[in-house]
Design a protein around this motif. Structure first.
Motif, PDB file in Angstrom:
ATOM      1  N   HIS A 103       0.842  -1.205   0.000  1.00  0.00           N
ATOM      2  CA  HIS A 103       0.000   0.000   0.000  1.00  0.00           C
ATOM      3  C   HIS A 103       0.877   1.256   0.000  1.00  0.00           C
ATOM      4  CE1 HIS A 103      -3.223   2.789   1.109  1.00  0.00           C
ATOM      5  NE2 HIS A 103      -2.405   3.251   2.050  1.00  0.00           N
ATOM      6  N   TRP A 104       1.899   1.277   0.856  1.00  0.00           N
ATOM      7  CA  TRP A 104       2.797   2.419   0.948  1.00  0.00           C
ATOM      8  C   TRP A 104       3.489   2.669  -0.394  1.00  0.00           C
ATOM      9  CZ3 TRP A 104       7.967   3.403   0.221  1.00  0.00           C
ATOM     10  CH2 TRP A 104       8.491   4.561   0.800  1.00  0.00           C
ATOM     11  N   LYS A 105       3.953   1.609  -1.041  1.00  0.00           N
ATOM     12  CA  LYS A 105       4.666   1.747  -2.313  1.00  0.00           C
ATOM     13  C   LYS A 105       3.743   2.271  -3.410  1.00  0.00           C
ATOM     14  CE  LYS A 105       8.049  -1.858  -1.249  1.00  0.00           C
ATOM     15  NZ  LYS A 105       8.509  -3.237  -1.550  1.00  0.00           N
ATOM     16  N   ALA A 106       2.509   1.759  -3.448  1.00  0.00           N
ATOM     17  CA  ALA A 106       1.548   2.227  -4.451  1.00  0.00           C
ATOM     18  C   ALA A 106       1.215   3.701  -4.237  1.00  0.00           C
ATOM     19  CB  ALA A 106       0.276   1.377  -4.388  1.00  0.00           C
ATOM     20  N   LEU A 107       1.067   4.074  -2.987  1.00  0.00           N
ATOM     21  CA  LEU A 107       0.743   5.464  -2.662  1.00  0.00           C
ATOM     22  C   LEU A 107       1.903   6.393  -3.020  1.00  0.00           C
ATOM     23  CD1 LEU A 107      -1.365   7.320  -1.341  1.00  0.00           C
ATOM     24  CD2 LEU A 107      -0.295   6.822   0.863  1.00  0.00           C
ATOM     25  N   ARG A 108       3.107   5.994  -2.636  1.00  0.00           N
ATOM     26  CA  ARG A 108       4.282   6.820  -2.918  1.00  0.00           C
ATOM     27  C   ARG A 108       4.457   7.011  -4.424  1.00  0.00           C
ATOM     28  NH1 ARG A 108       9.708   6.507  -4.066  1.00  0.00           N
ATOM     29  NH2 ARG A 108      11.065   7.995  -2.974  1.00  0.00           N
ATOM     30  N   LYS A 109       4.326   5.931  -5.181  1.00  0.00           N
ATOM     31  CA  LYS A 109       4.466   6.003  -6.631  1.00  0.00           C
ATOM     32  C   LYS A 109       3.368   6.879  -7.238  1.00  0.00           C
ATOM     33  CE  LYS A 109       4.697   3.120 -10.801  1.00  0.00           C
ATOM     34  NZ  LYS A 109       4.657   1.714 -11.320  1.00  0.00           N
ATOM     35  N   ASP A 145      -5.699   0.825  -4.592  1.00  0.00           N
ATOM     36  CA  ASP A 145      -5.304  -0.081  -3.521  1.00  0.00           C
ATOM     37  C   ASP A 145      -4.816  -1.376  -4.167  1.00  0.00           C
ATOM     38  OD1 ASP A 145      -5.193  -1.993  -1.486  1.00  0.00           O
ATOM     39  OD2 ASP A 145      -6.846  -1.079  -0.375  1.00  0.00           O
ATOM     40  N   PRO A 146      -3.549  -1.776  -3.940  1.00  0.00           N
ATOM     41  CA  PRO A 146      -3.020  -2.970  -4.604  1.00  0.00           C
ATOM     42  C   PRO A 146      -3.754  -4.249  -4.224  1.00  0.00           C
ATOM     43  CG  PRO A 146      -1.519  -2.216  -2.892  1.00  0.00           C
ATOM     44  CD  PRO A 146      -2.552  -1.137  -3.066  1.00  0.00           C
ATOM     45  N   ARG A 147      -4.449  -4.247  -3.101  1.00  0.00           N
ATOM     46  CA  ARG A 147      -5.171  -5.456  -2.689  1.00  0.00           C
ATOM     47  C   ARG A 147      -6.501  -5.615  -3.407  1.00  0.00           C
ATOM     48  NH1 ARG A 147      -5.223  -4.177   3.581  1.00  0.00           N
ATOM     49  NH2 ARG A 147      -5.831  -2.220   2.592  1.00  0.00           N
ATOM     50  N   THR A 148      -7.134  -4.489  -3.778  1.00  0.00           N
ATOM     51  CA  THR A 148      -8.460  -4.550  -4.390  1.00  0.00           C
ATOM     52  C   THR A 148      -8.482  -4.031  -5.822  1.00  0.00           C
ATOM     53  OG1 THR A 148      -9.046  -2.339  -3.596  1.00  0.00           O
ATOM     54  CG2 THR A 148      -9.491  -4.197  -2.121  1.00  0.00           C
ATOM     55  N   ASN A 149      -7.422  -3.316  -6.217  1.00  0.00           N
ATOM     56  CA  ASN A 149      -7.347  -2.648  -7.522  1.00  0.00           C
ATOM     57  C   ASN A 149      -8.446  -1.601  -7.693  1.00  0.00           C
ATOM     58  OD1 ASN A 149      -5.852  -2.316  -9.912  1.00  0.00           O
ATOM     59  ND2 ASN A 149      -7.391  -3.455 -11.099  1.00  0.00           N
ATOM     60  N   ALA A 150      -8.978  -1.138  -6.589  1.00  0.00           N
ATOM     61  CA  ALA A 150      -9.981  -0.070  -6.597  1.00  0.00           C
ATOM     62  C   ALA A 150      -9.357   1.183  -5.988  1.00  0.00           C
ATOM     63  CB  ALA A 150     -11.204  -0.496  -5.795  1.00  0.00           C
ATOM     64  N   GLY A 151     -10.029   2.298  -6.168  1.00  0.00           N
ATOM     65  CA  GLY A 151      -9.538   3.538  -5.584  1.00  0.00           C
ATOM     66  C   GLY A 151      -9.481   3.458  -4.068  1.00  0.00           C
ATOM     67  N   LEU A 152      -8.695   4.327  -3.467  1.00  0.00           N
ATOM     68  CA  LEU A 152      -8.578   4.331  -2.007  1.00  0.00           C
ATOM     69  C   LEU A 152      -9.908   4.709  -1.363  1.00  0.00           C
ATOM     70  CD1 LEU A 152      -5.134   6.141  -1.519  1.00  0.00           C
ATOM     71  CD2 LEU A 152      -5.580   3.682  -1.677  1.00  0.00           C
ATOM     72  N   THR A 153     -10.182   4.118  -0.216  1.00  0.00           N
ATOM     73  CA  THR A 153     -11.366   4.464   0.538  1.00  0.00           C
ATOM     74  C   THR A 153     -11.146   5.801   1.266  1.00  0.00           C
ATOM     75  OG1 THR A 153     -10.624   3.335   2.539  1.00  0.00           O
ATOM     76  CG2 THR A 153     -11.826   2.018   0.917  1.00  0.00           C
TER      77      THR A 153
END
Length: 207
Positions: free
Chosen positions: A26-32, A190-198
């Motif tokens: 999650h942190w890596k996806a957000l940072r990128k 969100d890398p776990r759901t492939n949906a936008g962040l809640t």
């Protein structure tokens, strides 16, 4: 990151964020996802905003020194911490979230009891001071859970989270500029759901 080092910030932030969370997927996806917000072009725009707010800050200080407006504390002391927090709030609001916070403009106006954007300023200042006190006395919230001061601190954090919730609603409602922090945050998956962040995932990044 070792979470226990930052857990005292969770109530203020609404959870772990990019600066305080584990370096997981999650942190890596957000940072990128939000990294382009710090491009050279965006930093040039930010510099113009910062310069404008600095000019406003200098004008306020000049007025205080010249005695043109009430805002001194004691024998001519000026609360510079308060003013710098206001400047930061204005810059972050405009650059990161495309919202005029009105922090410096609200300085000295009836304790910020305003109907406009400046009404949120004192909430941030008080909540930030509460965080500083928790750093200095980390065990107070554990061993003094029922004291009026601790209850007041929790109320401050809840009030601040209300301000952040309003800011989240704002960035979801406006057509933000491509490449801005808020625009990019809304696009992170969100890398776990492939949906936008809640909303719960975005709240700590805004706070």
């Amino acid at each position: 990151k070792m979470r226990f080092q930052y857990h005292f910030l969770d109530e203020f932030l609404g959870g772990a964020n990019l600066l305080t969370g584990h370096t997981d997927g999650h942190w890596k996806a957000l940072r990128k996802g939000v990294a382009p917000a710090f491009s050279v072009a965006n930093m040039k725009y930010a510099f113009d905003v910062i310069r404008g707010r600095c000019d406003k800050l200098v004008a306020i200080l000049d007025g205080l020194v010249a005695g043109e407006k009430g805002g001194t504390d004691g024998e001519g002391a000026i609360n510079v911490d308060n003013l710098l927090l206001r400047e930061s709030m204005d810059v972050i609001g405009r650059v990161g979230f495309e919202r005029d916070m009105g922090a410096l403009d609200a300085f000295g106006k009836d304790g910020d009891a305003l109907s406009g954007p400046g009404k949120d300023v004192q909430v941030m200042i008080d909540a930030t001071q509460e965080v500083v006190e928790r750093i200095e006395r980390p065990f107070d919230t554990v061993f003094k859970a029922w004291t009026p001061k601790i209850r007041h601190g929790h109320a401050l954090m809840a009030h601040w989270q209300g301000v952040v919730s309003g800011l989240l609603k704002h960035i979801k409602a406006v057509h933000s500029a491509p490449g801005s922090f808020c625009n990019l945050l809304l696009k992170v998956k969100d890398p776990r759901t492939n949906a936008g962040l809640t909303d719960a995932q975005m709240t700590p990044e805004i706070a």
